[in-house]
Design a protein around this motif. Structure first.
Motif, mmCIF file in Angstrom:
data_model
loop_
_atom_site.group_PDB
_atom_site.id
_atom_site.type_symbol
_atom_site.label_atom_id
_atom_site.label_comp_id
_atom_site.label_asym_id
_atom_site.label_seq_id
_atom_site.Cartn_x
_atom_site.Cartn_y
_atom_site.Cartn_z
ATOM 1 N N PHE A 182 7.553 -36.279 -26.294
ATOM 2 C CA PHE A 182 6.703 -36.893 -27.293
ATOM 3 C C PHE A 182 5.867 -37.380 -25.886
ATOM 4 O O PHE A 182 6.211 -37.871 -24.782
ATOM 5 C CB PHE A 182 7.399 -37.760 -27.900
ATOM 6 N N ALA A 183 4.973 -38.197 -25.893
ATOM 7 C CA ALA A 183 4.048 -39.469 -24.971
ATOM 8 C C ALA A 183 3.667 -40.330 -25.927
ATOM 9 O O ALA A 183 3.087 -40.288 -26.957
ATOM 10 C CB ALA A 183 2.460 -38.269 -24.462
ATOM 11 N N GLY A 184 4.041 -41.574 -24.983
ATOM 12 C CA GLY A 184 3.141 -43.111 -25.101
ATOM 13 C C GLY A 184 1.531 -43.210 -24.904
ATOM 14 O O GLY A 184 1.708 -41.967 -24.072
ATOM 15 N N LEU A 185 0.860 -43.937 -25.625
ATOM 16 C CA LEU A 185 -0.367 -44.119 -24.860
ATOM 17 C C LEU A 185 -0.519 -45.915 -23.959
ATOM 18 O O LEU A 185 -0.188 -46.398 -24.903
ATOM 19 C CB LEU A 185 -1.006 -43.839 -26.019
ATOM 20 N N CYS A 186 -1.213 -45.175 -23.209
ATOM 21 C CA CYS A 186 -1.750 -46.609 -21.851
ATOM 22 C C CYS A 186 -2.743 -46.557 -21.695
ATOM 23 O O CYS A 186 -3.167 -45.991 -21.405
ATOM 24 C CB CYS A 186 -0.612 -46.277 -20.381
ATOM 25 N N TYR A 187 -3.268 -47.688 -22.757
ATOM 26 C CA TYR A 187 -4.813 -47.892 -22.025
ATOM 27 C C TYR A 187 -4.961 -48.955 -20.986
ATOM 28 O O TYR A 187 -4.708 -49.849 -20.956
ATOM 29 C CB TYR A 187 -5.351 -48.763 -23.724
ATOM 30 N N ARG A 188 -5.969 -49.053 -20.882
ATOM 31 C CA ARG A 188 -6.105 -49.516 -19.623
ATOM 32 C C ARG A 188 -7.268 -50.863 -20.088
ATOM 33 O O ARG A 188 -7.773 -50.661 -21.135
ATOM 34 C CB ARG A 188 -7.587 -48.819 -17.765
ATOM 35 N N VAL A 189 -7.673 -51.973 -19.158
ATOM 36 C CA VAL A 189 -8.543 -53.196 -19.393
ATOM 37 C C VAL A 189 -9.642 -53.214 -18.444
ATOM 38 O O VAL A 189 -8.742 -53.167 -16.995
ATOM 39 C CB VAL A 189 -7.640 -54.302 -19.344
ATOM 40 N N GLU A 190 -10.486 -53.253 -18.799
ATOM 41 C CA GLU A 190 -11.743 -52.910 -17.469
ATOM 42 C C GLU A 190 -12.248 -54.428 -18.070
ATOM 43 O O GLU A 190 -13.124 -54.476 -19.122
ATOM 44 C CB GLU A 190 -12.414 -52.348 -17.431
ATOM 45 N N ASP A 191 -12.824 -55.000 -16.942
ATOM 46 C CA ASP A 191 -13.710 -56.581 -17.332
ATOM 47 C C ASP A 191 -12.910 -57.043 -19.020
ATOM 48 O O ASP A 191 -13.887 -57.890 -19.231
ATOM 49 C CB ASP A 191 -14.896 -56.405 -17.580
ATOM 50 N N ASP A 192 -11.511 -57.489 -18.119
ATOM 51 C CA ASP A 192 -11.185 -57.854 -19.661
ATOM 52 C C ASP A 192 -11.313 -57.492 -21.438
ATOM 53 O O ASP A 192 -11.292 -57.379 -22.127
ATOM 54 C CB ASP A 192 -11.239 -59.058 -19.880
ATOM 55 N N ILE A 193 -11.810 -55.715 -21.002
ATOM 56 C CA ILE A 193 -12.257 -55.372 -21.965
ATOM 57 C C ILE A 193 -11.153 -54.127 -22.411
ATOM 58 O O ILE A 193 -11.253 -53.073 -21.381
ATOM 59 C CB ILE A 193 -13.819 -55.046 -22.793
ATOM 60 N N PRO A 194 -10.659 -54.166 -23.137
ATOM 61 C CA PRO A 194 -9.147 -52.688 -23.416
ATOM 62 C C PRO A 194 -10.264 -51.519 -24.016
ATOM 63 O O PRO A 194 -11.531 -51.516 -24.855
ATOM 64 C CB PRO A 194 -8.732 -53.335 -24.315
ATOM 65 N N ILE A 195 -9.935 -50.619 -22.867
ATOM 66 C CA ILE A 195 -10.581 -49.265 -23.405
ATOM 67 C C ILE A 195 -9.750 -48.622 -24.364
ATOM 68 O O ILE A 195 -8.830 -47.884 -23.698
ATOM 69 C CB ILE A 195 -10.673 -48.370 -22.153
ATOM 70 N N MET A 196 -10.335 -48.648 -26.056
ATOM 71 C CA MET A 196 -9.222 -48.008 -27.041
ATOM 72 C C MET A 196 -9.750 -46.870 -27.507
ATOM 73 O O MET A 196 -10.288 -47.094 -28.316
ATOM 74 C CB MET A 196 -9.053 -49.159 -27.819
ATOM 75 N N ILE A 242 -8.812 -42.306 -26.971
ATOM 76 C CA ILE A 242 -6.931 -42.172 -27.329
ATOM 77 C C ILE A 242 -7.246 -40.945 -25.670
ATOM 78 O O ILE A 242 -6.445 -40.851 -25.242
ATOM 79 C CB ILE A 242 -6.967 -41.165 -28.650
ATOM 80 N N TYR A 243 -8.809 -40.658 -25.620
ATOM 81 C CA TYR A 243 -8.875 -39.604 -24.999
ATOM 82 C C TYR A 243 -8.633 -40.264 -23.330
ATOM 83 O O TYR A 243 -8.531 -39.786 -22.990
ATOM 84 C CB TYR A 243 -9.652 -38.035 -24.849
ATOM 85 N N GLU A 244 -9.276 -41.435 -23.429
ATOM 86 C CA GLU A 244 -9.021 -42.428 -22.047
ATOM 87 C C GLU A 244 -7.653 -42.816 -21.650
ATOM 88 O O GLU A 244 -7.158 -42.877 -20.383
ATOM 89 C CB GLU A 244 -10.310 -42.913 -22.012
ATOM 90 N N ALA A 245 -6.686 -42.634 -22.889
ATOM 91 C CA ALA A 245 -5.414 -43.188 -22.200
ATOM 92 C C ALA A 245 -4.806 -42.526 -21.197
ATOM 93 O O ALA A 245 -4.767 -41.664 -21.767
ATOM 94 C CB ALA A 245 -5.396 -43.630 -23.787
ATOM 95 N N GLU A 246 -3.883 -42.977 -21.311
ATOM 96 C CA GLU A 246 -2.864 -42.180 -20.163
ATOM 97 C C GLU A 246 -1.325 -41.613 -21.115
ATOM 98 O O GLU A 246 -1.174 -42.484 -21.625
ATOM 99 C CB GLU A 246 -2.381 -42.811 -18.849
ATOM 100 N N LYS A 247 -1.250 -40.387 -20.554
ATOM 101 C CA LYS A 247 -0.232 -40.311 -21.423
ATOM 102 C C LYS A 247 1.435 -40.322 -20.864
ATOM 103 O O LYS A 247 1.032 -39.295 -20.226
ATOM 104 C CB LYS A 247 -0.305 -38.850 -21.929
ATOM 105 N N ILE A 248 2.571 -41.259 -21.556
ATOM 106 C CA ILE A 248 3.338 -40.775 -21.039
ATOM 107 C C ILE A 248 4.170 -40.453 -21.484
ATOM 108 O O ILE A 248 4.817 -40.740 -22.650
ATOM 109 C CB ILE A 248 3.891 -42.580 -20.892
ATOM 110 N N PRO A 249 4.521 -39.908 -20.379
ATOM 111 C CA PRO A 249 5.996 -38.729 -21.011
ATOM 112 C C PRO A 249 7.252 -39.713 -21.887
ATOM 113 O O PRO A 249 7.270 -40.639 -21.079
ATOM 114 C CB PRO A 249 7.051 -37.677 -20.397
ATOM 115 N N ARG A 250 8.136 -39.241 -22.677
ATOM 116 C CA ARG A 250 9.078 -40.352 -23.531
ATOM 117 C C ARG A 250 9.901 -39.270 -24.797
ATOM 118 O O ARG A 250 9.855 -38.225 -24.611
ATOM 119 C CB ARG A 250 8.253 -41.649 -24.280
#
Ligand SMILES: [Zn+2]
Ligand SMILES: [Zn+2]
Length: 84
Positions: free
Chosen positions: A60-74, A76-84
């Protein structure tokens, strides 16, 4: 930096799960089980809940969303997939 008020109302757009905020990296992470291909949630059998994807996986993957200019980029396709 994401405000506490905003953090309280934000949830993972994929699984609606709680997000963990990493102040140093300025990222929001959901460590629930998501499809490693498309990021959608998977059921207890490891099957992706997205009809078009439908991938069955034993990892499975966890999802990591980045924040740009104090705005979280929510997104799914932009999120980094973290193996878990
Ligand atoms: Zn999630
Ligand atoms: Zn999938």
């Amino acid at each position: 930096m994401v405000s506490k008020e905003l953090l309280d109302i934000l949830a993972c757009p994929s699984c609606k799960g709680d997000l963990e905020y990493d102040q140093e990296k300025d990222t929001l992470t959901c460590m629930n089980k998501h499809c490693p291909e498309c990021g959608m949630p998977v059921d207890e059998n490891g099957k992706c809940q997205d009809e078009e994807c439908g991938k069955v996986s034993d990892h499975f993957a966890g999802l990591c969303y980045r924040v740009e200019d104090d705005i979280p980029i929510m997104l799914i396709y932009e999120a980094e997939k973290i193996p878990r």
